[in-house]
Design a protein around this motif. Structure first.
Motif, mmCIF file in Angstrom:
data_model
loop_
_atom_site.group_PDB
_atom_site.id
_atom_site.type_symbol
_atom_site.label_atom_id
_atom_site.label_comp_id
_atom_site.label_asym_id
_atom_site.label_seq_id
_atom_site.Cartn_x
_atom_site.Cartn_y
_atom_site.Cartn_z
ATOM 1 N N PRO A 217 0.813 -1.219 0.000
ATOM 2 C CA PRO A 217 0.000 0.000 0.000
ATOM 3 C C PRO A 217 0.849 1.273 0.000
ATOM 4 O O PRO A 217 0.506 2.249 -0.676
ATOM 5 C CB PRO A 217 -0.837 -0.085 1.286
ATOM 6 N N MET A 218 1.973 1.216 0.720
ATOM 7 C CA MET A 218 2.836 2.393 0.724
ATOM 8 C C MET A 218 3.394 2.669 -0.662
ATOM 9 O O MET A 218 3.511 3.808 -1.102
ATOM 10 C CB MET A 218 4.006 2.183 1.710
ATOM 11 N N LEU A 219 3.729 1.603 -1.338
ATOM 12 C CA LEU A 219 4.276 1.735 -2.684
ATOM 13 C C LEU A 219 3.245 2.364 -3.613
ATOM 14 O O LEU A 219 3.545 3.266 -4.412
ATOM 15 C CB LEU A 219 4.672 0.342 -3.190
ATOM 16 N N ALA B 62 0.755 4.233 -2.684
ATOM 17 C CA ALA B 62 0.571 5.630 -2.279
ATOM 18 C C ALA B 62 1.695 6.490 -2.851
ATOM 19 O O ALA B 62 1.465 7.614 -3.331
ATOM 20 C CB ALA B 62 0.522 5.750 -0.763
ATOM 21 N N GLN B 63 2.918 5.948 -2.814
ATOM 22 C CA GLN B 63 4.057 6.680 -3.369
ATOM 23 C C GLN B 63 3.861 6.914 -4.866
ATOM 24 O O GLN B 63 4.130 8.004 -5.384
ATOM 25 C CB GLN B 63 5.348 5.896 -3.113
ATOM 26 N N GLN B 64 3.389 5.886 -5.559
ATOM 27 C CA GLN B 64 3.139 6.042 -7.004
ATOM 28 C C GLN B 64 2.072 7.085 -7.261
ATOM 29 O O GLN B 64 2.141 7.852 -8.212
ATOM 30 C CB GLN B 64 2.704 4.701 -7.626
ATOM 31 N N PHE B 65 1.071 7.082 -6.397
ATOM 32 C CA PHE B 65 -0.013 8.046 -6.545
ATOM 33 C C PHE B 65 0.530 9.476 -6.406
ATOM 34 O O PHE B 65 0.216 10.357 -7.208
ATOM 35 C CB PHE B 65 -1.081 7.763 -5.484
ATOM 36 N N VAL B 66 1.384 9.661 -5.390
ATOM 37 C CA VAL B 66 1.991 10.975 -5.184
ATOM 38 C C VAL B 66 2.836 11.357 -6.400
ATOM 39 O O VAL B 66 2.741 12.478 -6.925
ATOM 40 C CB VAL B 66 2.852 10.972 -3.902
ATOM 41 N N ASN B 67 3.640 10.415 -6.882
ATOM 42 C CA ASN B 67 4.449 10.689 -8.074
ATOM 43 C C ASN B 67 3.563 11.075 -9.257
ATOM 44 O O ASN B 67 3.907 11.942 -10.061
ATOM 45 C CB ASN B 67 5.286 9.460 -8.450
ATOM 46 N N GLY B 68 2.425 10.382 -9.352
ATOM 47 C CA GLY B 68 1.480 10.670 -10.438
ATOM 48 C C GLY B 68 0.940 12.084 -10.342
ATOM 49 O O GLY B 68 0.848 12.803 -11.342
ATOM 50 N N LEU B 69 0.602 12.500 -9.138
ATOM 51 C CA LEU B 69 0.101 13.865 -8.940
ATOM 52 C C LEU B 69 1.156 14.886 -9.351
ATOM 53 O O LEU B 69 0.853 15.909 -9.963
ATOM 54 C CB LEU B 69 -0.268 14.093 -7.473
ATOM 55 N N MET B 70 2.411 14.576 -9.003
ATOM 56 C CA MET B 70 3.491 15.512 -9.308
ATOM 57 C C MET B 70 3.699 15.638 -10.805
ATOM 58 O O MET B 70 3.832 16.735 -11.347
ATOM 59 C CB MET B 70 4.788 15.045 -8.633
ATOM 60 N N LEU B 71 3.714 14.485 -11.489
ATOM 61 C CA LEU B 71 3.830 14.531 -12.946
ATOM 62 C C LEU B 71 2.601 15.231 -13.526
ATOM 63 O O LEU B 71 2.700 16.043 -14.452
ATOM 64 C CB LEU B 71 3.934 13.104 -13.511
ATOM 65 N N VAL C 59 7.056 12.704 4.008
ATOM 66 C CA VAL C 59 5.826 12.935 4.753
ATOM 67 C C VAL C 59 5.103 11.600 4.902
ATOM 68 O O VAL C 59 4.796 10.954 3.891
ATOM 69 C CB VAL C 59 4.907 13.935 4.013
ATOM 70 N N PHE C 60 4.868 11.161 6.139
ATOM 71 C CA PHE C 60 4.220 9.872 6.386
ATOM 72 C C PHE C 60 4.879 8.750 5.590
ATOM 73 O O PHE C 60 4.200 7.895 5.024
ATOM 74 C CB PHE C 60 2.729 9.923 6.043
ATOM 75 N N GLY C 61 6.169 8.798 5.475
ATOM 76 C CA GLY C 61 6.868 7.741 4.775
ATOM 77 C C GLY C 61 6.850 7.884 3.260
ATOM 78 O O GLY C 61 7.402 7.055 2.548
ATOM 79 N N LEU C 62 6.213 8.959 2.727
ATOM 80 C CA LEU C 62 6.180 9.164 1.281
ATOM 81 C C LEU C 62 7.265 10.171 0.905
ATOM 82 O O LEU C 62 7.403 11.217 1.548
ATOM 83 C CB LEU C 62 4.822 9.707 0.837
ATOM 84 N N ILE C 63 8.025 9.832 -0.115
ATOM 85 C CA ILE C 63 9.086 10.733 -0.542
ATOM 86 C C ILE C 63 8.523 11.728 -1.561
ATOM 87 O O ILE C 63 7.927 11.336 -2.573
ATOM 88 C CB ILE C 63 10.245 9.938 -1.170
ATOM 89 N N ILE C 64 8.694 12.988 -1.264
ATOM 90 C CA ILE C 64 8.204 14.025 -2.168
ATOM 91 C C ILE C 64 9.363 14.941 -2.504
ATOM 92 O O ILE C 64 9.965 15.543 -1.616
ATOM 93 C CB ILE C 64 7.074 14.834 -1.508
ATOM 94 N N SER C 65 9.675 15.044 -3.800
ATOM 95 C CA SER C 65 10.801 15.902 -4.161
ATOM 96 C C SER C 65 10.347 17.356 -4.155
ATOM 97 O O SER C 65 9.186 17.673 -4.436
ATOM 98 C CB SER C 65 11.361 15.498 -5.525
ATOM 99 N N ILE C 66 11.290 18.247 -3.857
ATOM 100 C CA ILE C 66 10.950 19.662 -3.681
ATOM 101 C C ILE C 66 10.405 20.294 -4.973
ATOM 102 O O ILE C 66 9.362 20.936 -4.946
ATOM 103 C CB ILE C 66 12.161 20.443 -3.149
ATOM 104 N N PRO C 67 11.066 20.123 -6.125
ATOM 105 C CA PRO C 67 10.494 20.771 -7.311
ATOM 106 C C PRO C 67 9.116 20.213 -7.677
ATOM 107 O O PRO C 67 8.270 20.928 -8.198
ATOM 108 C CB PRO C 67 11.520 20.491 -8.412
ATOM 109 N N GLN C 68 8.914 18.925 -7.375
ATOM 110 C CA GLN C 68 7.593 18.352 -7.638
ATOM 111 C C GLN C 68 6.543 19.034 -6.785
ATOM 112 O O GLN C 68 5.481 19.440 -7.265
ATOM 113 C CB GLN C 68 7.588 16.849 -7.337
ATOM 114 N N LEU C 69 6.884 19.175 -5.509
ATOM 115 C CA LEU C 69 5.949 19.807 -4.581
ATOM 116 C C LEU C 69 5.697 21.252 -4.991
ATOM 117 O O LEU C 69 4.554 21.723 -5.033
ATOM 118 C CB LEU C 69 6.535 19.751 -3.165
ATOM 119 N N ALA C 70 6.798 21.930 -5.344
ATOM 120 C CA ALA C 70 6.665 23.320 -5.778
ATOM 121 C C ALA C 70 5.805 23.395 -7.027
ATOM 122 O O ALA C 70 4.962 24.293 -7.173
ATOM 123 C CB ALA C 70 8.045 23.925 -6.044
#
Lengths: 297, 261
Positions: free
Chosen positions: A5-7, A9-18, A135-146
């Motif tokens: 599930p964490m994986l 969730a991480q993919q989901f976050v990456n998807g949002l960033m892209l 954040v909560f074990g999810l890796i979020i890169s700074i430019p992605q977040l920005a």
């Protein structure tokens, strides 16, 4: 090793960033098609200029803030050049004429960059390559977040302008009926450049974030992204700013999830399949009801 | 003289829409421009507003030659149109439509006061201020179009077929409103096909025929002039050759709005 599930969730976050990159491009398309009924094919070129100049300026050792600023200025200028030398001259003519001429600008921009910097894929020396927050074990890169934050902020600012200012009212009046707007003295020649300015800024910003994040740029980098941006715009309901944002994020998530689940061969099937399914279920797009220029269609 | 149009020639492509047209409006007047469809009435308004550039001739407003001035500049100068078919923006709210009228004002601080004034005048609009303009009835839309024009702070209000598509009762309301506005000091240039009604409120009238002024004068002069009937029905040439058809008499009560297809 992360749990399943964490994986996901991480993919989901990456998807949002892209997806935030697609969302920015989709908003740029939305503005020109929603307000001006004009599919601006120079947008992939402006995206590429944003990305390429991020690489060029970073390589020359400029500080990051200045790099981003210059890349945005170049993108906005390239967009205004399309307005001034093509769209403005052909406003009264058939729809396809500015469309073809904007495609000419795409070819021009791509090949100018090609002549000066070659066609190789260049690696951007991004200062953010390894900077990320957890954040909560999810890796979020700074430019992605920005990127995500900027996409949402700019869309918010844009809707405030559209619905809260005199220029925005004029814009929406032009979107609904350009002939009436002209007859009623709306400052068309002052407002149309605003559309190009914003669409150029959104697109160039997407290119900058792409370069900083995925660290690879080349003269033709804009084309695939633009196709997904157009799809995002259609999914969102052509002409809706928030629809374009949601559509972009959806496509980003669909792309990343399909890569992680089925492999990269399935990306196009997933993305354009999503487009097809949404068009079948809701032909007007997700937010089609509140779209700019809806009355004209 | 508030508006002075001299020897105006306008072409749409190869169509010669206005042929050496002369017209003037004095401050405080209501001037009616009459004529059949295609006589050049709307072309005249488009040319006055700078939407269509004239081939030749001169338009002076308040003594100033308007050539080289854009449409927004002319609005800013006090030339304001209530267009044919109202041209309300249905994706904007009622209040936003009104505010759009004030688009070219430079005295931005005056706009809220003006908006309140307009809302006080049109209570129907005030009630629906924040609703999309699409909910308005035809009559209310006409009021909104006039309200939007007033928001611009006009010196000369030009109305293009304000009676079109309205019930007789609403037409009366619109015409009474024009009279009220005129009494308050507003100069009005009224383009109408409803000849009799227009001449009732006008100080002077022009009858256009094929892009030129066929007759002009006071309402009394025009109503007694048989040329008006001919020009209005747009068939003076035929009439000159073959005489008038049996259905048409000189009886003034026969003048009715007539759509030509």
């Amino acid at each position: 090793m992360k749990s399943e599930p964490m994986l996901l969730a991480q993919q989901f976050v990456n998807g949002l960033m892209l997806g935030s990159i697609y969302a920015l491009v989709a908003v740029a398309f939305t503005l020109t098609i929603g307000v001006l009924n004009f599919l601006n094919f120079s947008i992939p070129g402006i995206f590429m200029l944003g990305g390429m100049f991020t690489w060029i300026f970073l390589k020359s050792g400029l500080p990051l803030g200045l790099v981003v600023l210059l890349a945005l200025v170049i993108g906005a200028a390239a967009s205004l050049l399309v307005e001034r030398s093509s769209y403005r001259q052909m406003m009264g003519s058939d729809h396809f004429i500015p469309l073809v001429s904007s495609m000419g600008f795409l070819i021009l921009y791509e090949n100018l960059v090609l002549i000066f910097w070659g066609s190789d894929i260049q690696v951007v020396n991004s200062p953010f390559r390894d900077v990320s927050v957890t954040v909560f074990g999810l890796i979020i890169s700074i430019p992605q977040l920005a990127g995500l934050a900027l996409a949402v902020t700019m869309a918010y600012v844009l809707t405030r302008i559209l619905y809260g200012t005199s220029t925005g009212r004029g814009l929406r009046a032009i979107a609904e009926n350009p002939d009436s707007a002209i007859m009623l003295g709306v400052h068309v020649f002052r407002i149309v450049p605003v559309v190009f300015l914003f669409s150029g800024l959104f697109t160039a910003l997407a290119g900058v974030i792409f370069a900083l994040n995925y660290t690879q740029v080349h003269p033709f980098m804009g084309e695939e992204v633009a196709l997904k941006g157009i799809s995002a715009m259609v999914i969102g309901g052509m002409g809706s700013v928030w629809g374009a944002i949601v559509g972009g994020l959806l496509i980003g998530v669909a792309e990343i999830l399909s890569i992680s689940s089925f492999g990269s061969d399935f990306v196009d099937i997933a993305v354009y399949g999503l487009l097809l399914v949404i068009l079948v279920i809701r032909p007007e797009g997700l937010f089609g009801g509140s779209a700019l220029g809806r009355e004209r269609l | 003289m508030l508006l002075e149009v001299t020897d105006l020639d306008v072409f749409y492509g190869r169509t010669h829409a206005l042929k050496g047209l002369n017209l003037h409006v004095e401050r405080g007047e209501i001037v009616a421009v009459l004529g059949a469809n295609g006589a050049g009435k709307s072309s005249l308004l488009s040319a006055i507003l700078g939407v269509v550039p004239p081939r030749s001739g001169e338009i002076r407003f308040d003594g100033v030659d308007l050539s080289g001035r854009t449409t927004p500049m002319r609005y800013h100068g006090g030339l304001v149109l209530v267009p044919e078919g109202r041209r309300i923006f249905t994706s904007l709210t009622v209040a936003e439509n009104l505010l759009l009228g004030a688009h070219n004002r430079t005295d931005k601080s005056e706009i809220p006061t003006e908006l309140d004034r307009i809302c006080a005048r049109f209570s129907n609009l005030a009630e629906r201020r924040d609703m999309p303009a699409s909910v308005l009835s035809g009559g209310e839309q006409q009021m909104l179009a006039i309200g939007r024009a007033l928001m611009a702070g006009p010196d000369l209000l030009m109305l293009d077929e304000p009676s079109l598509g309205l019930s007789p009762l609403l037409v009366k309301q619109v015409f009474r409103l024009m009279q009220d506005l005129n009494r308050e000091g507003l100069t009005i240039l009224l383009v109408e096909q409803n000849t009799r009604l227009a001449l009732k409120i006008a100080d002077r009238g022009y009858v256009l025929e094929r892009g030129a002024v066929a007759t002009q004068g006071t309402p009394g002069e025009l109503l007694s002039d048989t040329a008006l009937h001919e020009a209005y029905l747009g068939q003076s040439q035929n009439a000159g050759r073959s005489g008038r058809g049996p259905a048409r008499s000189n009886n003034e009560s026969r003048i009715e709005p007539r759509e030509r297809t």
